[in-house]
Design an enzyme around this catalytic site. Structure first.
Site, short mmCIF file in Angstrom:
data_model
loop_
_atom_site.label_atom_id
_atom_site.label_comp_id
_atom_site.label_asym_id
_atom_site.label_seq_id
_atom_site.Cartn_x
_atom_site.Cartn_y
_atom_site.Cartn_z
CB CYS A 82 -0.99 -0.04 1.17
SG CYS A 82 -2.35 1.12 0.97
CG HIS A 169 -3.60 -3.55 3.41
ND1 HIS A 169 -2.57 -3.09 4.21
CD2 HIS A 169 -4.22 -2.45 2.92
CE1 HIS A 169 -2.58 -1.76 4.21
NE2 HIS A 169 -3.57 -1.36 3.43
CD GLU A 171 -1.28 -6.07 5.73
OE1 GLU A 171 -1.40 -4.88 6.03
OE2 GLU A 171 -0.99 -6.45 4.57
CB SER A 223 -2.19 -10.46 36.70
OG SER A 223 -1.96 -11.13 35.46
N GLY A 224 -2.28 -13.77 37.25
CA GLY A 224 -3.10 -14.93 36.91
C GLY A 224 -3.45 -14.95 35.44
N GLY A 225 -3.06 -13.89 34.72
CA GLY A 225 -3.32 -13.82 33.28
C GLY A 225 -2.30 -14.65 32.50
CB VAL A 226 -2.18 -15.50 28.86
CG1 VAL A 226 -1.29 -16.34 27.95
CG2 VAL A 226 -3.62 -15.98 28.78
CG ASP A 227 0.68 -11.66 28.38
OD1 ASP A 227 0.41 -12.59 27.60
OD2 ASP A 227 0.23 -10.51 28.25
CB SER A 228 2.18 -12.42 34.69
OG SER A 228 0.89 -12.83 35.10
CB THR A 229 0.31 -17.56 34.17
OG1 THR A 229 -0.59 -16.79 34.97
CG2 THR A 229 0.29 -19.00 34.64
#
Length: 510
Positions: A82, A169, A171, A223-229
């Protein structure tokens, strides 16, 4: 390990991270660089190829983002998407002008010359256009390979120099064979070799963490979230009990969330300290209505509590964070971009506590973290969790936060999520939650007039949270959720459904 990348040059496109993700999905490492990155730096990275992203500017406008022209002398294959196609055309001697007929949305691409870039792609297919400028004259050595109804220069190339341009595009999913065209560029034109595999990444990262940390200790706020766990599980795999994890209950969690997170984290064998600081947070939030102020108070208090607890760990030299590649890209930013909201994390902590940062996922996207979690044996229920903001329910109660409103919101939110799971809709949406509004409405319950709170339900579909569309949930389902909330949650007599997309709205209300 230094991997040869496909470099994605960022000209301010909303899709830049999507381009990088698509390349990685095809098995080659990709990296995003700013459009004014010096050519010497690009050369050092030894890329297989370079992709110019789209962007909102016009190449002929004063101050338009344009790369150093020496980039074309590196002998590295280039694909312009583009605005990227227009950059190539403009810089190499062609001509770009404002289009009297702008092209947005689906278009039919027709291939007029065979090329490796079209390997395995039919003569005609649907592509996604989004441009207000057009090419009217090609640079010397370039030819047209494909056209659309309104784009006589839909795909251009200088085959000898391996420089290609797509006016559409590839993608986005609306371009039916976009991924195949990108694969043809990566493998057919750039001759790249596969070098991006999550299993290899895990082994390399474990070794890297061991080497980096040595005999020191690492602390983490989970935090119990995906990333930190997942970051904690990977780090624990590398250094064992030299990792010390903390879960801070700020009193702004969802229904039974503390018990659930504690159970999940302990089941993964993580060394965990749970800190109940709910009274401290709620006391500081008294009388505060401004959303930005609420975020700042929660952020500051979180740092104070975490600092107090973490000081008890002797020999801690590192702070583990689940920073992702989009965070790194966004903090580098495109010049002139505006701050939308203050992000709540443990920013400022490393300097205050003299800690070094450990960020094992700073080169990964969220879907890649989920893949790693799966390979490390993290349960699906954790990996499939919807994102939950650091300030918790404080930014889902519009206005001042108090215990009574928290109780109302917890119950309403729990019913909504419970019903989504029961109906098999939870995994189909990116994020879903309830919001407590600062208004009351008149109702009638059992022949008695009521004047009570209003709950808004929000559910969105998204790939990465950067853009989002409201989820078209079935009316019967919404009706059932509404009836349950009004009948079971004391203090609520009206439920509304938010049908705003991002942009112009944000996903969260505050």
């Amino acid at each position: 390990m230094q991997r040869r990348p496909i470099l994605v040059v960022n000209f301010g496109s909303q899709y830049v991270q999507l381009i990088a993700r698509r390349v990685r999905e095809l098995g080659v490492y990709s990296e995003i660089v700013h459009w004014d990155t010096p050519v010497e730096e690009i050369k050092k990275k030894n890329p297989y190829g370079i992709i110019f992203s789209g962007g909102p500017a016009s190449v002929y406008a004063e101050g338009a983002p344009l790369p150093d022209k020496r980039i074309y002398e590196l002998g590295v294959p280039i694909l312009g998407i583009c605005y990227g196609l227009q950059v190539i055309t403009h810089q190499l001697g062609g001509k770009v002008v404002r289009s009297e007929k702008q092209e947005y949305g689906r278009a039919r691409l027709r291939i007029i010359k065979e090329d490796v870039i079209f390997e395995g792609i039919p003569k005609e297919s649907d592509v996604w256009m989004s441009h207000a400028d057009k090419v009217v004259e090609l640079p010397e050595g370039f030819e047209v390979l494909a056209v659309s109804e309104n784009s006589p220069y839909a795909v251009i190339a200088n085959r000898e120099k391996k420089i290609y341009g797509f006016q559409f595009h590839p993608e986005v999913t609306h371009t039916v064979f976009g991924k195949e065209m990108l694969a043809n560029f990566i493998y057919g034109v750039c001759k790249a070799e596969k070098n991006w595999e999550m299993g290899d990444f895990i082994h390399e990262k474990i070794e890297e963490i061991r080497k980096t940390v040595g005999d020191a200790k690492v602390i983490a706020a989970l935090s119990g979230g995906v990333d930190s766990t997942v970051a904690a599980v990977l780090t624990h795999r590398a250094i064992g009990d030299k990792l010390h994890c903390f879960f801070i209950d700020h009193g702004l969690l969802r229904y039974k969330e503390r018990e659930e997170v504690e159970k999940n984290l302990r089941s993964l064998g993580l060394p965990l300290t749970v800190v109940d600081a709910s009274e401290e947070f709620l006391e500081k939030l008294k009388g505060v209505e401004d959303p930005e102020e609420k975020r700042k108070i929660i952020g500051r208090t979180f740092i104070e509590v975490f600092e107090r607890e973490a000081k008890k760990i002797e020999g801690a030299e590192f702070l583990l964070q689940g920073t992702l590649y989009p965070d790194v890209v966004e903090s580098a930013g495109i010049k002139g971009s505006a701050k939308i909201k203050t992000h709540h994390n443990v920013g400022g902590l490393p300097e205050r506590m003299n800690l070094k940062l450990l960020e094992p996922f700073r080169e990964l996207f969220k879907d890649e973290v989920r893949k790693i979690g799966k390979l490390l044996g993290v349960p699906e229920e954790i990996l499939r969790r919807h994102p939950f903001p650091g300030p918790g329910l404080a930014i889902r109660i519009i206005g001042e936060v108090n215990k009574k409103d928290l109780e109302i919101l917890r119950k309403a939110d729990y019913i909504f999520i419970q019903e989504l799971k029961k109906e098999g809709l939870y995994d189909r949406v990116w994020q879903a939650f309830a919001v407590l509004l600062p208004v009351k409405s008149v109702g009638v319950m059992g022949d008695v007039r009521t004047y009570e709170k209003v709950v808004a339900l929000r559910a969105v579909e998204s790939v990465d949270g950067m853009t989002a569309d409201w989820a078209r949930l079935p009316y019967d389902f919404l009706d059932r959720v509404m009836r349950r909330i009004i009948n079971e949650v004391e203090g609520v007599n009206r439920v509304v459904y938010d049908i705003s997309s991002k942009p112009p709205s944000t996903i969260e209300w505050e």
